[in-house]
Design a protein around this motif. Structure first.
Motif, short mmCIF file in Angstrom:
data_model
loop_
_atom_site.label_atom_id
_atom_site.label_comp_id
_atom_site.label_asym_id
_atom_site.label_seq_id
_atom_site.Cartn_x
_atom_site.Cartn_y
_atom_site.Cartn_z
N VAL B 14 0.87 -1.22 0.00
CA VAL B 14 0.04 -0.07 -0.03
C VAL B 14 0.92 1.06 0.01
CG1 VAL B 14 -1.59 1.46 1.33
CG2 VAL B 14 -2.12 -1.05 1.12
N ARG B 15 0.72 2.34 -1.04
CA ARG B 15 1.67 3.38 -1.07
C ARG B 15 1.21 4.31 0.03
NH1 ARG B 15 3.61 4.93 -6.83
NH2 ARG B 15 4.41 2.92 -6.58
N VAL B 72 -6.66 -9.09 1.24
CA VAL B 72 -7.80 -8.16 1.00
C VAL B 72 -7.77 -7.29 2.40
CG1 VAL B 72 -9.94 -7.25 0.73
CG2 VAL B 72 -9.03 -9.18 -0.75
N ALA B 73 -7.82 -7.92 3.52
CA ALA B 73 -7.92 -7.50 4.82
C ALA B 73 -6.47 -6.81 5.20
CB ALA B 73 -7.72 -8.66 5.90
N THR B 74 -5.33 -7.10 4.64
CA THR B 74 -4.13 -6.36 4.97
C THR B 74 -4.14 -5.06 3.95
OG1 THR B 74 -2.92 -8.55 5.24
CG2 THR B 74 -1.57 -6.56 4.44
N LEU B 75 -4.75 -5.05 2.59
CA LEU B 75 -4.83 -4.00 2.20
C LEU B 75 -5.69 -2.71 2.78
CD1 LEU B 75 -5.37 -5.24 -1.74
CD2 LEU B 75 -3.28 -4.21 -0.79
N VAL B 76 -6.71 -3.08 3.38
CA VAL B 76 -7.90 -2.43 3.82
C VAL B 76 -7.14 -1.94 5.09
CG1 VAL B 76 -10.07 -2.12 4.89
CG2 VAL B 76 -10.06 -3.49 3.00
N TYR B 77 -6.74 -2.62 5.87
CA TYR B 77 -5.83 -2.31 7.19
C TYR B 77 -4.92 -1.23 7.14
CZ TYR B 77 -2.85 -2.62 11.16
OH TYR B 77 -2.17 -2.45 12.37
N ASN B 78 -4.07 -1.47 6.12
CA ASN B 78 -3.20 -0.52 5.70
C ASN B 78 -3.57 0.77 5.03
OD1 ASN B 78 -0.51 -1.42 6.60
ND2 ASN B 78 -1.16 -3.42 5.84
N LEU B 79 -4.63 0.71 4.29
CA LEU B 79 -5.27 1.76 3.70
C LEU B 79 -5.72 2.77 4.86
CD1 LEU B 79 -6.52 0.31 0.57
CD2 LEU B 79 -5.05 2.21 0.64
N PRO B 153 -0.89 2.48 -7.40
CA PRO B 153 -0.47 1.56 -7.94
C PRO B 153 -0.02 0.26 -7.37
CG PRO B 153 0.92 3.62 -8.31
CD PRO B 153 -0.33 3.79 -7.35
N ASP B 154 0.23 0.57 -6.18
CA ASP B 154 0.60 -0.63 -5.40
C ASP B 154 -0.61 -1.58 -5.09
OD1 ASP B 154 3.45 -0.01 -5.53
OD2 ASP B 154 3.41 0.92 -3.44
N VAL B 155 -1.60 -0.87 -4.75
CA VAL B 155 -2.67 -1.70 -4.54
C VAL B 155 -3.17 -2.32 -5.78
CG1 VAL B 155 -5.20 -1.39 -3.84
CG2 VAL B 155 -3.37 -0.18 -2.57
N THR B 156 -3.13 -1.74 -6.91
CA THR B 156 -3.57 -1.97 -8.01
C THR B 156 -2.75 -3.47 -8.58
OG1 THR B 156 -3.97 0.07 -8.95
CG2 THR B 156 -3.55 -1.64 -10.69
N ARG B 160 -4.24 -7.07 -9.35
CA ARG B 160 -4.05 -7.73 -10.43
C ARG B 160 -3.78 -9.08 -10.30
NH1 ARG B 160 -3.08 -5.52 -15.25
NH2 ARG B 160 -1.73 -7.01 -15.78
N PHE B 161 -3.06 -9.44 -9.23
CA PHE B 161 -2.66 -10.67 -8.67
C PHE B 161 -3.90 -11.48 -8.36
CE2 PHE B 161 -2.25 -13.93 -5.13
CZ PHE B 161 -1.37 -14.70 -5.88
N LEU B 162 -4.76 -10.78 -7.57
CA LEU B 162 -5.93 -11.50 -7.15
C LEU B 162 -7.16 -11.76 -8.34
CD1 LEU B 162 -6.68 -9.54 -3.84
CD2 LEU B 162 -6.04 -11.98 -4.10
N TRP B 163 -7.13 -10.97 -9.21
CA TRP B 163 -7.96 -10.86 -10.72
C TRP B 163 -7.38 -12.27 -11.26
CZ3 TRP B 163 -5.45 -9.93 -15.60
CH2 TRP B 163 -6.33 -9.77 -16.60
N GLN B 164 -6.04 -12.46 -11.60
CA GLN B 164 -5.73 -13.58 -12.22
C GLN B 164 -6.29 -15.01 -11.78
OE1 GLN B 164 -1.48 -13.38 -12.50
NE2 GLN B 164 -1.43 -11.27 -13.32
N ARG B 165 -5.93 -14.73 -10.30
CA ARG B 165 -6.39 -16.10 -9.54
C ARG B 165 -7.84 -16.48 -9.79
NH1 ARG B 165 -3.04 -18.76 -9.67
NH2 ARG B 165 -3.56 -20.17 -8.01
N GLU B 166 -8.48 -15.63 -9.94
CA GLU B 166 -9.97 -15.83 -10.33
C GLU B 166 -10.14 -16.65 -11.68
OE1 GLU B 166 -11.95 -15.39 -8.05
OE2 GLU B 166 -10.63 -13.83 -6.80
N ILE B 167 -9.45 -16.22 -12.62
CA ILE B 167 -9.36 -16.76 -13.81
C ILE B 167 -8.57 -18.35 -13.72
CG2 ILE B 167 -8.15 -16.68 -16.11
CD1 ILE B 167 -8.23 -13.51 -15.77
N VAL B 168 -7.56 -18.38 -13.04
CA VAL B 168 -7.31 -19.84 -13.03
C VAL B 168 -8.47 -20.66 -12.18
CG1 VAL B 168 -5.41 -21.46 -11.78
CG2 VAL B 168 -4.96 -19.22 -12.86
#
Lengths: 88, 205
Positions: B14-15, B72-79, B153-156, B160-168
């Motif tokens: 998170v930036r 996701v929790a880590t992103l929200v917590y740090n944001l 951009p760091d959150v993005t 993007r990593f999580l987005w790719q996992r949905e596809i797999v």
């Protein structure tokens, strides 16, 4: 968390990601011997990287699955959500 | 049983403090197409799966979703961690703050709490796997909307990593669906009401 610990964790994440991806693939392609070979290789690398990490920074896993030294390092900060992963 | 690994699956960066972005991203924590829903859906469906591949895939993907929930929790917590009251009010997070301070809670982007009716466990493996394939697509769409909304951009990068996992995961569930069709020995056609599979002659292989 120092740079070395972060570097080791990033390596663990990489290896575990490869193993996770192959694991899911093998769940639906259990007879793919090439994928199985690759999984065995990644898994072995992951195990040795995990042991190396745990020897310095304490257990990565709870309930007796991690390597525990002379002190109870499990409770040591930082926890995963507290690590600053920002590139400096 | 489950064990905990004291590391994230992906380095969630998170930036800067950004409660407005947190308000959107939290939907992947406790929203209808979020990681909690995904994990619980798969883990509760696995008990009635008839083939080993399906039991394994639901266990493993359900487990990976728990790791995504932590990301996701880590992103929200740090944001929101260092947000001032003024920041929180400006971001429209004051309602959330009144109920939870800066604690993590399972809500969608509008603050509605997680409910079990987001998920289904139907007992019919074909039905359940179709539900899961739809769930992966819905989560993929949500990550695309979040990437559009993200001004960090760091959150993005993590989104993007999580987005790719949905596809797999969608791919793996599609393979499970095919294996289930093989298991039931049915032709791969859509079921229609009143349609009798017995009337369709078996195809020689």
């Amino acid at each position: 968390m120092d740079a070395r610990q972060k570097e080791m964790l990033l390596r663990l994440m990489e290896l575990q990601f490869a193993a996770t991806e192959l694991n899911l693939y093998l769940d639906t392609h259990p007879d793919d011997t090439r994928a199985l070979q690759e999984f065995r290789m990644r898994s072995q690398e992951l195990m040795s990287a995990k042991m190396e990490y745990e020897r310095i920074y304490g257990p990565l896993l709870n309930f007796g699955l991690g390597m525990t030294g002379r002190t109870w390092q499990w409770i040591q900060d930082p926890w995963p959500w507290e690590v600053n992963w920002r590139r400096s | 049983m489950w064990v905990y690994q004291k590391m994230l699956q992906y380095p969630a960066r998170v930036r800067s403090t950004n409660p407005r972005l947190a308000k959107a991203v939290i939907t992947q924590y406790g929203g209808p197409d979020g990681e909690l829903a995904a994990s619980l859906r798969y883990l509760t469906q696995r008990y009635t799966m008839p083939i080993p591949e399906a039991k394994a895939a639901l266990t493993d993907i359900g487990t990976e979703e728990l790791a995504h929930m932590e990301i996701v929790a880590t992103l929200v917590y740090n944001l929101i961690r260092d947000a001032s009251i003024a920041d929180i009010k400006r971001a429209g997070l004051d309602g959330y703050y009144a109920d939870h301070d800066k604690a993590l809670y399972f809500v969608n982007a509008e603050g509605a709490p997680w409910v079990a009716s987001y998920i289904q466990s139907k007992g019919d493996p074909i039905t359940d796997i179709h539900e899961n394939m739809a769930a992966e697509q819905k989560a993929r769409s949500t990550y695309e909307y979040l990437i559009q909304l993200s001004d960090d951009p760091d959150v993005t990068d993590t989104l993007r990593f999580l987005w790719q996992r949905e596809i797999v995961h969608f791919q793996r569930f599609g393979e499970i669906l095919n294996l289930l069709h093989d298991y039931y020995g049915r032709e791969r056609v859509f079921h229609m009401k009143g349609w009798d599979p017995q009337r369709i002659p078996a195809v020689e292989k």
